[in-house]
Write a protein that holds these residues in place. Structure first.
Motif, short mmCIF file in Angstrom:
data_model
loop_
_atom_site.label_atom_id
_atom_site.label_comp_id
_atom_site.label_asym_id
_atom_site.label_seq_id
_atom_site.Cartn_x
_atom_site.Cartn_y
_atom_site.Cartn_z
N UNK A 164 0.82 -1.21 0.00
CA UNK A 164 0.00 0.00 0.00
C UNK A 164 0.86 1.27 0.00
N UNK A 165 1.95 1.20 -0.75
CA UNK A 165 2.81 2.37 -0.85
C UNK A 165 3.52 2.72 0.43
N UNK A 166 3.62 1.75 1.35
CA UNK A 166 4.30 1.98 2.61
C UNK A 166 3.54 2.86 3.57
N UNK A 167 2.22 2.98 3.39
CA UNK A 167 1.41 3.86 4.23
C UNK A 167 1.47 3.46 5.70
N UNK A 168 1.68 2.18 5.98
CA UNK A 168 1.75 1.71 7.37
C UNK A 168 3.19 1.68 7.90
N UNK A 169 4.12 2.14 7.11
CA UNK A 169 5.52 2.19 7.54
C UNK A 169 6.16 3.50 7.09
N UNK A 170 5.58 4.64 7.44
CA UNK A 170 6.05 5.93 6.92
C UNK A 170 7.48 6.28 7.32
N UNK A 171 7.84 6.04 8.57
CA UNK A 171 9.18 6.40 9.03
C UNK A 171 10.23 5.48 8.46
N UNK A 172 9.91 4.20 8.38
CA UNK A 172 10.84 3.24 7.78
C UNK A 172 11.06 3.57 6.32
N UNK A 173 9.98 3.94 5.62
CA UNK A 173 10.10 4.27 4.21
C UNK A 173 10.97 5.52 4.01
N UNK A 174 10.86 6.48 4.90
CA UNK A 174 11.70 7.68 4.82
C UNK A 174 13.17 7.32 5.01
N UNK A 175 13.43 6.38 5.90
CA UNK A 175 14.81 5.94 6.12
C UNK A 175 15.36 5.25 4.88
N UNK A 176 14.53 4.45 4.24
CA UNK A 176 14.94 3.76 3.01
C UNK A 176 15.17 4.78 1.89
N UNK A 177 14.26 5.73 1.75
CA UNK A 177 14.41 6.77 0.72
C UNK A 177 15.67 7.59 0.96
N UNK A 178 15.95 7.85 2.21
CA UNK A 178 17.16 8.60 2.57
C UNK A 178 18.42 7.83 2.16
N UNK A 179 18.41 6.54 2.36
CA UNK A 179 19.53 5.69 1.95
C UNK A 179 19.78 5.83 0.45
N UNK A 180 18.73 5.75 -0.33
CA UNK A 180 18.87 5.84 -1.78
C UNK A 180 19.39 7.22 -2.20
N UNK A 181 18.92 8.25 -1.53
CA UNK A 181 19.38 9.61 -1.84
C UNK A 181 20.87 9.75 -1.55
N UNK A 182 21.32 9.27 -0.39
CA UNK A 182 22.73 9.40 -0.01
C UNK A 182 23.61 8.63 -0.99
N UNK A 183 23.15 7.48 -1.41
CA UNK A 183 23.90 6.69 -2.38
C UNK A 183 24.08 7.46 -3.68
N UNK A 184 23.00 8.06 -4.18
CA UNK A 184 23.09 8.84 -5.42
C UNK A 184 23.90 10.12 -5.22
N UNK A 185 23.86 10.66 -4.02
CA UNK A 185 24.67 11.84 -3.72
C UNK A 185 26.16 11.52 -3.88
N UNK A 186 26.59 10.39 -3.33
CA UNK A 186 27.99 10.00 -3.43
C UNK A 186 28.41 9.82 -4.89
N UNK A 187 27.56 9.15 -5.65
CA UNK A 187 27.84 8.96 -7.08
C UNK A 187 27.95 10.31 -7.79
N UNK A 188 27.01 11.19 -7.52
CA UNK A 188 26.99 12.50 -8.17
C UNK A 188 28.23 13.31 -7.85
N UNK A 189 28.66 13.27 -6.59
CA UNK A 189 29.85 14.02 -6.18
C UNK A 189 31.07 13.61 -7.00
#
Length: 240
Positions: A36-61
């Motif tokens: 259901x789009x992670x509606x029942x796990x909002x904080x966990x999903x934010x942590x996962x999304x943050x992981x993906x962002x940081x990974x792409x940040x390192x690549x971009x740098x």
């Protein structure tokens, strides 16, 4: 990099720990992060999304560093070392993942110019976070991280919970399988126990925090396109 590796690691850790501290046990149950789009796990999903962002940040740098590409790779390895010392295994894996993307690893000249000390540091960090043997090295390491703030690599418990869910029936002969519930509870408790060890006594440096939160990043497709502009296909020898 725009800022010192230690300060980047500190601000990454403060952001990650704030997200980790908000995750509730129920968010790990019944694969809530996938449904259901992670509606029942909002904080966990934010942590996962943050992981993906940081990974792409390192690549971009690395890709945007131009003449400073080797220096940037070395600095990001230093960031990883500081993240390990801060017990932030979530961003540690994210940055290592960013350095491990094909758009970065194919930049052979930049990697070849790394000082030996940086190469050895990178190898040690990769060994700690190796996926082999069900991440045994990290599991053994984190067992000794007690009574101190920590941000665990949550993908470990997500994998464990998937294994438990798929390998154990929810009911046996019509009765609730309490053994399965106990396994789930133990895995979740082991991951969230670090929430009880307090917060990091680190100063928030607002301009660095803003940077690690809002820096523009390339997605994987654009990153690879830029990598091809840096080093064409013909310049990279094919694997045998």
């Amino acid at each position: 990099l725009n800022y010192a590796p230690l300060e980047l690691a500190r601000q990454l850790t403060l952001v990650d720990h704030e997200l980790y501290a908000r995750v509730r046990p129920r968010e790990f149950t019944r694969k809530a992060w996938e449904k259901r789009g992670g509606v029942d796990a909002p904080s966990l999903l934010k942590l996962i999304d943050r992981f993906n962002y940081v990974s792409q940040w390192a690549t971009t740098e690395v890709l945007l560093a131009d003449a400073q590409r080797t220096r940037t790779i070395s600095a990001l390895i230093d960031v990883c070392a500081h993240l390990r010392d801060l017990h932030n295994y979530q961003s540690l894996m994210a940055v290592l993942g960013g350095l491990g993307q094909s758009s970065v690893t194919r930049l052979k000249a930049a990697w070849a110019a790394l000082p030996r000390a940086a190469v050895e540091r990178h190898e040690r960090l990769q060994m700690l976070m190796a996926l082999t043997s069900n991440m045994r090295n990290l599991r053994t390491h984190i067992e000794h991280v007690v009574h101190t703030p920590c941000v665990p690599y949550v993908a470990v418990v997500l994998g464990d919970l998937t294994f438990i869910d798929e390998g154990n029936p929810s009911r046996i002969d019509g009765a609730v399988n309490y053994t399965k519930l106990e396994l789930v509870a133990a895995a979740v408790h082991d991951t969230l126990r670090h929430q009880t060890y307090g917060t990091y006594e680190l100063e928030c440096v607002s301009f660095v925090r803003d940077y690690v939160l809002t820096a523009d990043v390339l997605d994987e497709r654009d990153a690879y396109r830029l990598s091809l502009l840096v080093v064409g296909r013909a310049a990279v020898p094919p694997r045998l």
